[in-house]
Design an enzyme around this catalytic site. Structure first.
Site, PDB file in Angstrom:
ATOM      1  N   LYS A 118       0.823  -1.220   0.000  1.00  0.00           N
ATOM      2  CA  LYS A 118       0.000   0.000   0.000  1.00  0.00           C
ATOM      3  C   LYS A 118       0.849   1.258   0.000  1.00  0.00           C
ATOM      4  O   LYS A 118       0.487   2.253  -0.616  1.00  0.00           O
ATOM      5  CB  LYS A 118      -0.947   0.001   1.207  1.00  0.00           C
ATOM      6  CG  LYS A 118      -2.036  -1.037   1.049  1.00  0.00           C
ATOM      7  CD  LYS A 118      -3.239  -0.719   1.872  1.00  0.00           C
ATOM      8  CE  LYS A 118      -4.335  -1.714   1.556  1.00  0.00           C
ATOM      9  NZ  LYS A 118      -5.389  -1.762   2.526  1.00  0.00           N
ATOM     10  N   LYS A 207      -5.596  -9.201  -6.039  1.00  0.00           N
ATOM     11  CA  LYS A 207      -6.690  -9.400  -5.084  1.00  0.00           C
ATOM     12  C   LYS A 207      -7.915  -8.569  -5.467  1.00  0.00           C
ATOM     13  O   LYS A 207      -7.762  -7.436  -5.915  1.00  0.00           O
ATOM     14  CB  LYS A 207      -6.186  -8.974  -3.700  1.00  0.00           C
ATOM     15  CG  LYS A 207      -7.135  -9.260  -2.571  1.00  0.00           C
ATOM     16  CD  LYS A 207      -6.564  -8.808  -1.231  1.00  0.00           C
ATOM     17  CE  LYS A 207      -6.863  -7.353  -0.957  1.00  0.00           C
ATOM     18  NZ  LYS A 207      -6.667  -6.957   0.444  1.00  0.00           N
ATOM     19  N   LYS A 210     -11.637  -3.403  -2.469  1.00  0.00           N
ATOM     20  CA  LYS A 210     -12.447  -2.182  -2.548  1.00  0.00           C
ATOM     21  C   LYS A 210     -11.566  -0.950  -2.693  1.00  0.00           C
ATOM     22  O   LYS A 210     -12.022   0.092  -3.131  1.00  0.00           O
ATOM     23  CB  LYS A 210     -13.363  -2.069  -1.330  1.00  0.00           C
ATOM     24  CG  LYS A 210     -12.640  -2.092  -0.009  1.00  0.00           C
ATOM     25  CD  LYS A 210     -13.590  -2.281   1.172  1.00  0.00           C
ATOM     26  CE  LYS A 210     -12.787  -2.698   2.402  1.00  0.00           C
ATOM     27  NZ  LYS A 210     -13.509  -3.328   3.447  1.00  0.00           N
TER      28      LYS A 210
HETATM   29  P1  TYM Z   1     -10.258  -5.506   5.391  1.00  0.00           P
HETATM   30  O1  TYM Z   1     -11.266  -4.525   5.830  1.00  0.00           O
HETATM   31  O2  TYM Z   1      -9.281  -5.102   4.340  1.00  0.00           O
HETATM   32  O3  TYM Z   1     -10.979  -6.803   4.897  1.00  0.00           O
HETATM   33  C1  TYM Z   1     -11.962  -7.416   5.707  1.00  0.00           C
HETATM   34  C2  TYM Z   1     -11.832  -8.922   5.611  1.00  0.00           C
HETATM   35  O4  TYM Z   1     -12.038  -9.318   4.249  1.00  0.00           O
HETATM   36  C3  TYM Z   1     -10.946 -10.138   3.844  1.00  0.00           C
HETATM   37  N1  TYM Z   1     -10.725  -9.912   2.407  1.00  0.00           N
HETATM   38  C4  TYM Z   1     -10.641 -10.873   1.510  1.00  0.00           C
HETATM   39  N2  TYM Z   1     -10.723 -12.212   1.626  1.00  0.00           N
HETATM   40  C5  TYM Z   1     -10.610 -12.928   0.501  1.00  0.00           C
HETATM   41  N3  TYM Z   1     -10.420 -12.380  -0.736  1.00  0.00           N
HETATM   42  C6  TYM Z   1     -10.323 -11.041  -0.884  1.00  0.00           C
HETATM   43  N4  TYM Z   1     -10.155 -10.519  -2.088  1.00  0.00           N
HETATM   44  C7  TYM Z   1     -10.437 -10.233   0.268  1.00  0.00           C
HETATM   45  N5  TYM Z   1     -10.408  -8.885   0.468  1.00  0.00           N
HETATM   46  C8  TYM Z   1     -10.573  -8.716   1.786  1.00  0.00           C
HETATM   47  C9  TYM Z   1      -9.771  -9.689   4.674  1.00  0.00           C
HETATM   48  O5  TYM Z   1      -8.780 -10.687   4.749  1.00  0.00           O
HETATM   49  C10 TYM Z   1     -10.443  -9.432   6.003  1.00  0.00           C
HETATM   50  O6  TYM Z   1     -10.589 -10.636   6.728  1.00  0.00           O
HETATM   51  N6  TYM Z   1      -7.054  -5.307   9.202  1.00  0.00           N
HETATM   52  C11 TYM Z   1      -8.307  -5.853   8.741  1.00  0.00           C
HETATM   53  C12 TYM Z   1      -9.466  -5.414   9.588  1.00  0.00           C
HETATM   54  C13 TYM Z   1      -9.277  -5.674  11.035  1.00  0.00           C
HETATM   55  C14 TYM Z   1      -9.386  -6.915  11.688  1.00  0.00           C
HETATM   56  C15 TYM Z   1      -9.107  -6.663  13.040  1.00  0.00           C
HETATM   57  C16 TYM Z   1      -9.703  -8.200  11.248  1.00  0.00           C
HETATM   58  C17 TYM Z   1      -8.951  -4.738  11.964  1.00  0.00           C
HETATM   59  N7  TYM Z   1      -8.864  -5.345  13.162  1.00  0.00           N
HETATM   60  C18 TYM Z   1      -9.125  -7.672  14.009  1.00  0.00           C
HETATM   61  C19 TYM Z   1      -9.702  -9.212  12.218  1.00  0.00           C
HETATM   62  C20 TYM Z   1      -9.425  -8.956  13.540  1.00  0.00           C
HETATM   63  C21 TYM Z   1      -8.562  -5.373   7.321  1.00  0.00           C
HETATM   64  O7  TYM Z   1      -8.034  -4.389   6.907  1.00  0.00           O
HETATM   65  O8  TYM Z   1      -9.468  -6.097   6.648  1.00  0.00           O
END
Ligand code: TYM
Length: 343
Positions: A118, A207, A210
């Protein structure tokens, strides 16, 4: 032993099919099998949602929309031990993040793949928040004693950091944190053989995300079902005329097989068996598109029935209850580091 399951999805835009299949679906499936004493935390990491620039006028609404999607996906907020909340409304998250940051090594954060990716996309103005983001995520996880954290493959390294920090802290101060399970156990828990990563439909080596501008490659949970079907029908594949599970040589087809299997709720090896030997890709696309249409139609109908006031009420209750748990852990940590009297 009672289990604690926790996950969160940022509110930096609309959620995608990748978010749903990678995190919401395994979370909802585990909720169906929870046993007495188990706890289930599903939250919106809204403070994590602007580590890269966003339109802040939309953040509050996007957080509420996430909650509506959780509920519409089958999370029953009336069940005991189910907690829905926003990270920002529980100050213990930020407080613990600061304390943990003093036990996290600079080099550890520099190794985080997501930061490298990023920050390289962003050029000069990379925020410190993007760099320290995995520490806040560790705080999110450790405050509630989570054993299992259903996340997509892209979050694996962050989850491993949370484990390392918990172990480091416990070694120094005694058993303060529950150490989350290792990755292999996380996969077994959600009954998947490999980490989930849903790829872009236009470029199946990237990937589905969004935060990348790739409207034809990304299915949003708010897409009109027929538009989403078109995206599946025009997904990039290959000219090998053979359907195989092969991320290296046939990433587009393997991505479609993965979406098909997860939406049909069958193991991937079964999906492979169904399509093995077929030489035309159009049938696989058509059936996957039908599954996507059915899924989006049902989800959107359920989301539209949930009002803002209902979502806010549920959050208010969840935030009061989650705060109690978070404060207990924070107090143990505050005593351990010496900012609160320990006896
Ligand atoms: P975030 O908001 O980017 O994504 C949320 C969840 O969706 C999953 N994900 C995907 N899985 C499969 N294929 C994809 N293309 C794909 N895009 C997104 C991500 O792996 C995630 O599980 N840091 C985290 C948010 C967070 C969090 C936490 C998660 C903050 N604190 C504590 C678990 C526990 C994040 O940015 O996910």
């Amino acid at each position: 032993m009672p289990k604690t399951v926790l996950t969160g999805l940022r509110a930096n835009g609309e959620l995608t099919l990748g978010n749903y299949l990678g995190a919401i679906l395994p979370m909802v499936q585990t909720l169906q099998n929870l046993e007495e004493g188990d706890k289930f935390f599903l939250f919106v990491p809204d403070l994590h949602s602007f580590t890269t620039p966003i339109d802040h006028t939309q953040l509050y609404r996007n957080s509420l929309n996430n909650i509506k999607i959780y509920l519409a996906s089958g999370v029953d907020s009336n069940r005991e031990n189910v907690f829905l909340y926003r990270q920002s409304h529980i100050p213990a998250h930020s407080e613990l993040a600061w304390i943990l940051s003093c036990f996290t090594y600079y080099g550890e954060l520099q190794r985080m793949i997501q930061f490298k990716e990023k920050s390289s996309q962003q050029g000069q103005n990379v925020s410190v928040g993007l760099f320290t983001y995995p520490i806040l995520m560790a705080a999110d996880i450790l405050l509630y004693g989570a054993d299992y954290v259903p996340v997509g493959e892209d979050q694996r390294q962050h989850l491993e950091l949370a484990r390392d920090l918990a172990i480091r802290f416990n070694n120094k101060f005694g058993e303060i944190f529950v150490v989350p399970q290792v990755w292999q156990k996380q996969l077994e828990f959600v009954k998947r053989v490999e980490g989930t990563k849903i790829y872009s439909l236009t470029d199946p080596t990237k990937k589905m995300s969004k935060s990348i501008n790739d409207p034809k490659g990304t299915i949003l949970l708010t897409d009109k079902p027929l538009d989403a079907a078109k995206k599946i029908m025009s997904a990039a594949t290959d000219n090998l005329a053979s359907i195989n599970w092969d991320w290296n040589n046939q990433p587009g087809i393997t991505n479609l097989l993965q979406i098909y299997a997860l939406l049909k709720n069958i193991p991937t090896h079964e999906a492979v068996k169904i399509w093995k030997g077929q030489t035309q890709y159009s049938n696989l696309k058509k059936e996957t598109a039908e599954l996507v249409v059915e899924f989006l139609t049902n989800l959107q109908a359920r989301v539209s029935k949930i009002t803002d006031a209902q979502a806010e009420d549920i959050l208010q209750k969840g935030e009061i209850n989650a705060t109690k748990i978070a404060k207990q852990t924070l107090l143990k940590v505050q005593k351990a580091v010496g900012v609160v009297k320990s006896q």
